[in-house]
Design a protein around this motif. Structure first.
Motif, PDB file in Angstrom:
ATOM      1  N   ALA A  29       6.400  24.520  20.660  1.00 56.34           N
ATOM      2  CA  ALA A  29       7.879  23.537  19.560  1.00 56.34           C
ATOM      3  C   ALA A  29       8.457  24.758  18.878  1.00 56.34           C
ATOM      4  O   ALA A  29       8.998  25.113  18.628  1.00 56.34           O
ATOM      5  CB  ALA A  29       7.873  22.696  18.963  1.00 56.34           C
ATOM      6  N   TRP A  30       7.313  25.789  18.048  1.00 54.81           N
ATOM      7  CA  TRP A  30       7.590  26.844  17.078  1.00 54.81           C
ATOM      8  C   TRP A  30       8.387  27.792  17.741  1.00 54.81           C
ATOM      9  O   TRP A  30       9.676  28.499  17.236  1.00 54.81           O
ATOM     10  CB  TRP A  30       6.296  27.139  16.240  1.00 54.81           C
ATOM     11  CG  TRP A  30       6.763  28.596  15.965  1.00 54.81           C
ATOM     12  CD1 TRP A  30       6.594  30.035  16.194  1.00 54.81           C
ATOM     13  CD2 TRP A  30       6.966  28.144  14.532  1.00 54.81           C
ATOM     14  NE1 TRP A  30       7.020  30.782  14.615  1.00 54.81           N
ATOM     15  CE2 TRP A  30       7.114  30.020  13.864  1.00 54.81           C
ATOM     16  CE3 TRP A  30       7.147  27.520  13.504  1.00 54.81           C
ATOM     17  CZ2 TRP A  30       7.063  29.978  12.488  1.00 54.81           C
ATOM     18  CZ3 TRP A  30       7.089  27.955  12.008  1.00 54.81           C
ATOM     19  CH2 TRP A  30       7.123  28.823  11.599  1.00 54.81           C
ATOM     20  N   ASN A  31       8.218  28.425  19.497  1.00 55.97           N
ATOM     21  CA  ASN A  31       8.541  29.831  19.588  1.00 55.97           C
ATOM     22  C   ASN A  31       9.902  28.984  20.278  1.00 55.97           C
ATOM     23  O   ASN A  31      10.488  30.073  19.979  1.00 55.97           O
ATOM     24  CB  ASN A  31       8.181  30.322  20.414  1.00 55.97           C
ATOM     25  CG  ASN A  31       6.702  30.085  20.597  1.00 55.97           C
ATOM     26  OD1 ASN A  31       6.316  30.865  19.436  1.00 55.97           O
ATOM     27  ND2 ASN A  31       5.053  29.834  21.090  1.00 55.97           N
ATOM     28  N   SER A  32      10.829  27.602  20.496  1.00 52.00           N
ATOM     29  CA  SER A  32      11.958  27.419  20.396  1.00 52.00           C
ATOM     30  C   SER A  32      13.460  27.012  19.584  1.00 52.00           C
ATOM     31  O   SER A  32      13.970  26.915  19.685  1.00 52.00           O
ATOM     32  CB  SER A  32      11.764  26.871  21.914  1.00 52.00           C
ATOM     33  OG  SER A  32      11.313  25.266  21.192  1.00 52.00           O
ATOM     34  N   ALA A  33      12.382  27.364  18.616  1.00 50.75           N
ATOM     35  CA  ALA A  33      12.904  26.586  17.075  1.00 50.75           C
ATOM     36  C   ALA A  33      14.020  27.460  16.801  1.00 50.75           C
ATOM     37  O   ALA A  33      13.564  28.854  16.697  1.00 50.75           O
ATOM     38  CB  ALA A  33      12.211  25.908  15.977  1.00 50.75           C
ATOM     39  N   PRO A  34      15.480  27.156  16.281  1.00 55.81           N
ATOM     40  CA  PRO A  34      16.163  27.883  16.389  1.00 55.81           C
ATOM     41  C   PRO A  34      15.492  28.781  14.790  1.00 55.81           C
ATOM     42  O   PRO A  34      15.076  28.199  13.052  1.00 55.81           O
ATOM     43  CB  PRO A  34      17.818  27.403  16.112  1.00 55.81           C
ATOM     44  CG  PRO A  34      17.309  25.990  16.730  1.00 55.81           C
ATOM     45  CD  PRO A  34      16.135  26.018  16.569  1.00 55.81           C
ATOM     46  N   ARG A  35      16.056  30.099  14.265  1.00 54.28           N
ATOM     47  CA  ARG A  35      15.331  30.627  12.949  1.00 54.28           C
ATOM     48  C   ARG A  35      16.105  30.483  12.317  1.00 54.28           C
ATOM     49  O   ARG A  35      15.842  30.077  10.722  1.00 54.28           O
ATOM     50  CB  ARG A  35      15.797  31.815  13.568  1.00 54.28           C
ATOM     51  CG  ARG A  35      16.060  33.028  12.233  1.00 54.28           C
ATOM     52  CD  ARG A  35      16.149  34.357  12.597  1.00 54.28           C
ATOM     53  NE  ARG A  35      15.322  35.137  11.133  1.00 54.28           N
ATOM     54  CZ  ARG A  35      13.954  35.676  10.962  1.00 54.28           C
ATOM     55  NH1 ARG A  35      13.790  35.832  11.897  1.00 54.28           N
ATOM     56  NH2 ARG A  35      13.904  36.913   9.524  1.00 54.28           N
ATOM     57  N   ALA A  36      17.702  29.574  12.150  1.00 47.70           N
ATOM     58  CA  ALA A  36      18.213  29.280  10.828  1.00 47.70           C
ATOM     59  C   ALA A  36      17.330  28.326  10.775  1.00 47.70           C
ATOM     60  O   ALA A  36      17.754  27.890   9.099  1.00 47.70           O
ATOM     61  CB  ALA A  36      19.901  28.872  11.583  1.00 47.70           C
ATOM     62  N   ALA A  37      17.358  27.221  11.976  1.00 50.59           N
ATOM     63  CA  ALA A  37      17.082  26.242  10.834  1.00 50.59           C
ATOM     64  C   ALA A  37      15.642  26.755   9.849  1.00 50.59           C
ATOM     65  O   ALA A  37      14.821  25.417   9.427  1.00 50.59           O
ATOM     66  CB  ALA A  37      16.429  24.788  12.581  1.00 50.59           C
ATOM     67  N   ILE A  38      14.626  26.720  11.179  1.00 53.59           N
ATOM     68  CA  ILE A  38      12.709  27.169  10.389  1.00 53.59           C
ATOM     69  C   ILE A  38      13.697  27.652   8.951  1.00 53.59           C
ATOM     70  O   ILE A  38      12.793  27.733   7.547  1.00 53.59           O
ATOM     71  CB  ILE A  38      12.268  28.056  11.173  1.00 53.59           C
ATOM     72  CG1 ILE A  38      12.095  27.526  11.993  1.00 53.59           C
ATOM     73  CG2 ILE A  38      10.983  29.061  10.131  1.00 53.59           C
ATOM     74  CD1 ILE A  38      10.926  28.213  12.760  1.00 53.59           C
ATOM     75  N   ASP A  39      14.915  28.869   8.601  1.00 53.75           N
ATOM     76  CA  ASP A  39      14.830  29.637   7.003  1.00 53.75           C
ATOM     77  C   ASP A  39      15.160  28.857   6.233  1.00 53.75           C
ATOM     78  O   ASP A  39      14.764  28.418   5.361  1.00 53.75           O
ATOM     79  CB  ASP A  39      15.574  30.873   7.828  1.00 53.75           C
ATOM     80  CG  ASP A  39      15.380  32.188   8.621  1.00 53.75           C
ATOM     81  OD1 ASP A  39      13.912  31.840   8.870  1.00 53.75           O
ATOM     82  OD2 ASP A  39      15.895  32.721   8.531  1.00 53.75           O
ATOM     83  N   ALA A  40      16.023  27.560   6.944  1.00 50.13           N
ATOM     84  CA  ALA A  40      16.343  26.358   5.772  1.00 50.13           C
ATOM     85  C   ALA A  40      15.425  25.383   5.277  1.00 50.13           C
ATOM     86  O   ALA A  40      14.883  24.391   4.351  1.00 50.13           O
ATOM     87  CB  ALA A  40      17.320  25.429   6.776  1.00 50.13           C
ATOM     88  N   PHE A  41      14.083  25.346   6.657  1.00 52.25           N
ATOM     89  CA  PHE A  41      12.758  24.369   6.142  1.00 52.25           C
ATOM     90  C   PHE A  41      12.563  25.377   5.349  1.00 52.25           C
ATOM     91  O   PHE A  41      11.698  24.566   4.298  1.00 52.25           O
ATOM     92  CB  PHE A  41      12.016  23.803   7.335  1.00 52.25           C
ATOM     93  CG  PHE A  41      11.679  22.636   7.160  1.00 52.25           C
ATOM     94  CD1 PHE A  41      12.022  21.915   6.987  1.00 52.25           C
ATOM     95  CD2 PHE A  41      10.257  23.309   7.697  1.00 52.25           C
ATOM     96  CE1 PHE A  41      11.017  20.285   6.935  1.00 52.25           C
ATOM     97  CE2 PHE A  41       9.048  22.411   7.095  1.00 52.25           C
ATOM     98  CZ  PHE A  41       9.952  21.145   6.826  1.00 52.25           C
TER      99      PHE A  41
END
Length: 260
Positions: free
Chosen positions: A214-226
């Motif tokens: 699930a981590w590898n398919s996450a949008p980069r922008a979403a992780i950055d915001a999180f």
């Protein structure tokens, strides 16, 4: 704020428990955990159970309901709920006792792949309809883009090492009080902060998260915001607090956000 833990099981609570279990021979009080007034291992002639409870008028008694609601959906990952008592002003859960030790998140720990595996298993569980709290709702005060955290996955959200028991080379996850509905990558992201707090660099922590699909398919922008939002969460938690572990978590969150 943590809930004050009682050092002894009150006589009226013990009577309620014994109505279900028979005579209690011994109790062992747990020092870890922040949500329960009562948290004890209870020994009877036939079995051992873990009992956690709150007064029915406690402001966090909803956590008992959350635990009870989630339990059928996480069998094999969490200890089984054996019974629930709502009587005499108390809300009590009798849970399967799991012998084991708390997970070690330190660099080089043999527990890390076991924990990554169980987080991946949780990330595959669709949130049941009874989970109404969502991650966008929980995080809306900490970000201008809470919609990035939306999803239909069951998220545990509290990956403190004491919530993961290692037994027979598998991980069992306890304390589902803060379970929420959100994106499947959120639990791996929250684990990253705990790994940094345990001595990993942000790069090393994300390498462990990358073992979870699930981590590898996450949008980069979403992780950055999180990552940015997580700093805000820990700034709120530590406001006016002096507990070292909360300050350490704030430092870890800031290190991760800077890395992102």
């Amino acid at each position: 704020m943590p809930t004050v833990r009682l050092s002894e099981i009150p006589a009226d609570v013990l009577a309620l428990i014994e109505d279900r279990t028979g005579p209690v021979l011994k109790t062992e009080h747990m020092s870890t955990g922040l949500n329960s007034e009562i948290a004890a291992r209870v020994h009877t002639a036939d079995t051992t159970l873990f009992v956690k409870g709150l007064r029915q008028d406690h402001r966090r008694v909803w956590t008992q309901q959350r635990e009870a609601d989630v339990n059928p959906h996480v069998r094999g990952i969490a200890p089984a709920l054996m019974w629930r008592i709502q009587a005499g002003g108390w809300d009590l859960l009798g849970v399967e006792d799991i012998p084991g030790r708390h997970a070690d998140y330190a660099p080089g720990s043999t527990d890390l792949p076991i924990v990554a595996d169980v987080i991946g298993r949780v990330a595959d569980i669709k949130a049941p309809d009874i989970i109404v709290r969502t991650m966008p709702d929980r995080m809306k005060a900490h970000t201008d883009a809470p919609e990035l955290f939306a999803g239909d996955t069951l998220c545990h959200t509290d990956w403190v090492p004491t919530n993961v028991l290692i037994t027979n080379r598998r991980a069992v996850v306890v304390d589902w009080a803060w379970a929420s509905r959100g994106a499947a990558w959120i639990d791996p992201a929250l684990w990253v902060v705990w790994l940094i707090n345990s001595g990993h660099t942000p790069t090393q922590a994300e390498q462990w998260a990358a073992r979870i699909p699930a981590w590898n398919s996450a949008p980069r922008a979403a992780i950055d915001a999180f990552a940015r939002a997580t700093v805000s969460v820990w700034e709120e938690i530590t406001d006016g607090q002096t507990e070292p572990w909360t300050l350490d978590m704030l430092a870890a969150a800031r290190a991760w956000s800077a890395h992102r």
